[in-house]
Design an enzyme around this catalytic site. Structure first.
Site, PDB file in Angstrom:
ATOM      1  N   ASN A 154       0.809  -1.223   0.000  1.00 55.85           N
ATOM      2  CA  ASN A 154       0.000   0.000   0.000  1.00 55.85           C
ATOM      3  C   ASN A 154       0.844   1.276   0.000  1.00 55.85           C
ATOM      4  OD1 ASN A 154       0.710  -0.640   2.670  1.00 55.85           O
ATOM      5  ND2 ASN A 154      -1.004   0.520   3.487  1.00 55.85           N
ATOM      6  N   GLU A 253       3.945  -4.596  12.328  1.00 57.34           N
ATOM      7  CA  GLU A 253       2.898  -3.579  12.110  1.00 57.34           C
ATOM      8  C   GLU A 253       1.829  -4.266  11.282  1.00 57.34           C
ATOM      9  OE1 GLU A 253       3.024  -0.947  13.693  1.00 57.34           O
ATOM     10  OE2 GLU A 253       5.135  -0.619  14.119  1.00 57.34           O
ATOM     11  N   CYS A 287      -3.232   1.539   6.360  1.00 61.67           N
ATOM     12  CA  CYS A 287      -3.568   0.798   7.582  1.00 61.67           C
ATOM     13  C   CYS A 287      -4.259   1.681   8.614  1.00 61.67           C
ATOM     14  CB  CYS A 287      -2.309   0.190   8.178  1.00 61.67           C
ATOM     15  SG  CYS A 287      -1.044   1.432   8.498  1.00 61.67           S
ATOM     16  N   GLU A 456       7.493   1.224  16.376  1.00 57.88           N
ATOM     17  CA  GLU A 456       8.500   1.786  15.491  1.00 57.88           C
ATOM     18  C   GLU A 456       8.494   3.297  15.694  1.00 57.88           C
ATOM     19  OE1 GLU A 456       7.341   0.236  11.621  1.00 57.88           O
ATOM     20  OE2 GLU A 456       8.582  -1.523  11.983  1.00 57.88           O
TER      21      GLU A 456
END
Ligand code: NAD
Length: 475
Positions: A154, A253, A287, A456
């Protein structure tokens, strides 16, 4: 025309492996091919990365590594238009998005970790000893070793470099596997790392699919010391099993089903505009996108009318990444239309030109579905948002916090006390108040529950990609 898709192993480009087609999602046409790395090449990439760790790259000082990361950033900037074109060709996203988000963020990823590294202090403690002479403890941070970076389609370059940059900053070497659907900007990145003078084997790139292919072989390889992965939660489970076999650390993630809460006291203009962005940016294929919106009952009707009107007006959005993904999203829309109401969109648009063979879905606003409906519970990852009412703050929180995911949420309110009560009570890694996707790269980024493991961003990434070691010296 971007460079042909090739692997990059030990400083050499390589096109070995059975190719599979690369498809342009805008028109549904085959536009190239991607070589699927054979297991032998994956193995060679891991060994090249190990050698670079023992060899030149392993001996570079943090200052030299920081300078190298800035040179990579310079290299991306100097080929900016090529990167933008390659990202748009693979993903079908509008040029404006790639030119203002994807590629600049990739540059910022390298620069911000280079700067953080340069400014990072080591810890030390003086310790008392019975003889009164004392001891000095100091902590050194060592690289984990050879890191596998596996990324989705994405935000291809943005998410790849979000892991590659801090991994390199801390002195690791990398074997990267981008999504098989969007391999092109990773090839340009490999070229840039070579131009920036990174020693052979420091950054390696292999292409291919996940299960039963390069992705799986990489995660199961005994020479991989840690895995940094962004993708679906189910894939995360599979990768964690592979990592568990040798207790390799993971940073994940994963997916989301992000909620937005609109209180009746919100600035509705801002909330509508913000929700248009949060639901439909990159056609919902981010996301962090909002897929569930809970609106306080007194303003639900007005909000729904305004959001649906804005959704119907949207133009210039991009397609779904693939025919399979388009069909998955359409499957949710068919069920939603049968069980609830479609306020806007709900189908594939008809353009009357060659885009009709591409993988498009209209920006869609749904309402009236029960909370346990698949379109409300499961991640759709398309331009689809469902609206439902709430009556109290407590109910809003319960609705937002229900479900398997916990990545991000957005709260729209002008009540300061409410904002500070509600935002920290959300079971997510990131909560925005009166905005969406406003990012400072030093802040922790990640999800709870099925949305991820670890954080992160800033020092969080630098800590993950390194092992602290204590040295105790008797004085
Ligand atoms: P995916 O899990 O299908 O694939 C991601 C990557 O993993 C690809 O490179 C793929 O080839 C590889 N892969 C697949 N199966 C594998 C296996 N068995 N072993 C090793 N590698 C494997 O995800 P996707 O469809 O590319 O991306 C969309 C998903 O990513 C969504 O769920 C989205 O929410 C999530 N995502 C999360 C974040 C975040 O920061 N939390 C960011 C972007 C996307």
């Amino acid at each position: 025309m971007s460079s042909p898709v090739r692997h990059y192993v030990g400083g050499d480009f390589d096109a070995s492996g059975e190719p599979f087609p690369l498809v342009d999602p805008v028109h549904g046409r085959v536009v190239g091919e991607v070589p699927a790395a054979p297991a032998e090449l994956v193995d060679r990439a891991v060994r090249a990365a190990r050698e670079a760790l023992r060899g030149p790259w392993g001996s570079w000082s943090p200052a030299e590594r920081a300078r190298a990361l800035h040179r990579v950033a310079d290299g991306i900037e100097s080929r900016f238009e090529e990167f933008v074109a390659a990202e748009c060709a693979d993903t079908g996203k509008p040029r404006e998005l790639a030119a203002t988000v994807d590629i600049p963020r990739a540059v910022a990823n390298f620069r911000s970790y280079a700067d953080l590294l340069a400014g990072r202090a080591e810890q030390s403690w003086h310790t008392g000893t019975p003889d009164g002479r004392g001891a000095l403890n100091y902590t050194v941070r060592k690289p984990l070793g050879v890191v596998a970076v596996i990324s989705p389609w994405n935000l291809p370059l943005l998410l790849l470099t979000w892991k590659v940059a801090p991994a390199l900053a801390m002195g690791n070497t990398v074997v990267a596997k981008p999504s098989e659907l969007t391999p092109s900007t990773a090839v340009l990145l490999a070229e840039v790392t070579a131009e920036a003078g990174l020693p052979a084997g420091t950054f390696n790139l292999v292409h291919g699919k996940g299960a039963g292919a390069a992705g799986q072989w990489l995660t199961e390889h005994p020479g991989i010391d840690a895995i940094a992965f962004t993708g679906e939660s189910g894939t995360g489970t599979t990768i964690m099993r592979a990592a568990a076999a040798r207790l390799a650390p993971v940073s994940f993630e994963l997916g989301g089903k992000n909620a937005g809460l609109v209180f009746a006291d919100a600035d509705l203009d801002a909330a509508v505009a913000g929700t248009v962005r949060s639901a439909f940016t990159h056609s919902g294929q981010v996301c962090l996108c909002t897929e569930r919106l809970y609106v306080e009952r007194p303003v639900l009707e007005e909000f729904a009318d305004r959001l649906a009107a804005e959704a119907r007006k949207l133009t210039g959005y991009g397609p779904m990444i693939s025919a399979a993904h388009r069909d998955k999203v359409l499957g949710y829309l068919t069920r939603a239309a049968a069980d609830g109401q479609v306020l806007a969109g709900g189908a594939a648009p008809r353009f009357g030109d060659d885009r009709d063979d591409g993988f498009w879905i209209e920006p869609t606003v749904l309402t009236g579905l029960p909370e346990d409906h698949p379109a409300v519970r499961e991640e759709i990852f398309g331009p689809v948002v469902h609206l439902a009412p709430f009556d109290t703050e407590e109910e809003a929180l319960t609705l937002a916090n229900t479900g398997p995911y916990g990545l991000a949420a957005t709260v729209w309110t002008t009540d300061l006390a409410r904002a500070h009560r509600v935002a920290p009570a959300l079971d997510v890694g990131i909560a925005w108040v009166n905005t969406w996707n406003l990012r400072d790269l030093r802040t922790p980024f990640g999800g709870v529950k099925a949305s991820g493991i670890g954080r992160e961003g800033g020092d969080h990434s630098l800590d993950f990609f390194s092992e602290p070691m204590n040295v105790c010296v008797k004085l």
